[in-house]
Design an enzyme around this catalytic site. Sequence first.
Site, PDB file in Angstrom:
ATOM      1  N   HIS A 106       0.815  -1.220   0.000  1.00  0.00           N
ATOM      2  CA  HIS A 106       0.000   0.000   0.000  1.00  0.00           C
ATOM      3  C   HIS A 106       0.842   1.262   0.000  1.00  0.00           C
ATOM      4  O   HIS A 106       0.339   2.345   0.297  1.00  0.00           O
ATOM      5  CB  HIS A 106      -0.955   0.003   1.192  1.00  0.00           C
ATOM      6  CG  HIS A 106      -2.033  -1.027   1.085  1.00  0.00           C
ATOM      7  ND1 HIS A 106      -2.800  -1.440   2.163  1.00  0.00           N
ATOM      8  CD2 HIS A 106      -2.475  -1.740   0.018  1.00  0.00           C
ATOM      9  CE1 HIS A 106      -3.669  -2.360   1.755  1.00  0.00           C
ATOM     10  NE2 HIS A 106      -3.477  -2.563   0.471  1.00  0.00           N
ATOM     11  N   CYS A 117       4.256  12.140 -14.032  1.00  0.00           N
ATOM     12  CA  CYS A 117       5.278  11.334 -14.709  1.00  0.00           C
ATOM     13  C   CYS A 117       5.606  10.033 -13.982  1.00  0.00           C
ATOM     14  O   CYS A 117       6.346   9.203 -14.507  1.00  0.00           O
ATOM     15  CB  CYS A 117       6.551  12.160 -14.915  1.00  0.00           C
ATOM     16  SG  CYS A 117       7.527  12.448 -13.407  1.00  0.00           S
TER      17      CYS A 117
END
Length: 231
Positions: A106, A117
């Site tokens: 996570h 990006c």
Amino acid sequence: MKKIVILTGAGISAESGLGTFRDEDGLWAQHAIEDVATPEGFARDAHLVHDFYNARRANAAQAQPNAAHHALARLEAEHPGEVFIITQNVDALHEMAGSRNVLHMHGQLDRALCGACGHRWDAPAVMRPEDACPACRVRATRPDVVWFGEIPYGMERIDPALSEADLFAAIGTSGQVFPAAAYGQHARRMGAHTVELNLEDSAASRDFDDCLRGKATEIVPLWVEGLLSRA
């Protein structure tokens, strides 16, 4: 018993002072999930989301590994086979205790991610929507955590590990967040012995061969001692 795969959840860090997702008086209780832990919430109010994770980051920075974290680090160091920790936690307590083979499915509070990006870097203590990505300079920085509705990290490593495990253990997990909630069932189906170590029964307890109940700082060191004595 060569390969041990361990899933850890918020319960293993609770005794280090990090509140769990379901604490009645913790940070999570002050906000709706959809506001601070979804891409849609971030799109609506990036300032709120950053403030929430800045508070979590500050909380985590004060925490220290507890006896359960140290026990798992000892298991990795002394077990003759592989020990692989898959954690749902976004803190760095496993690494601080000495564990090295850790996958944060996570994400991590101390990392930042560019939504434009995909560049990742060490997060500062305080993040803001105005922060520019150091790689592309676009102002699209966010915490490098997996929100509800996003795909967890490392799935290409997790699935083979579950299939190869001789022993699978879940520690301090609620058994309510998928796909991790199904890992015990999957590992058991693939031939692993499965054990759940938790304060109380979880939603997935029926998927385990053995269930140990108690505080993580008490039952995990005892469990590790037992494993190492039989190695």
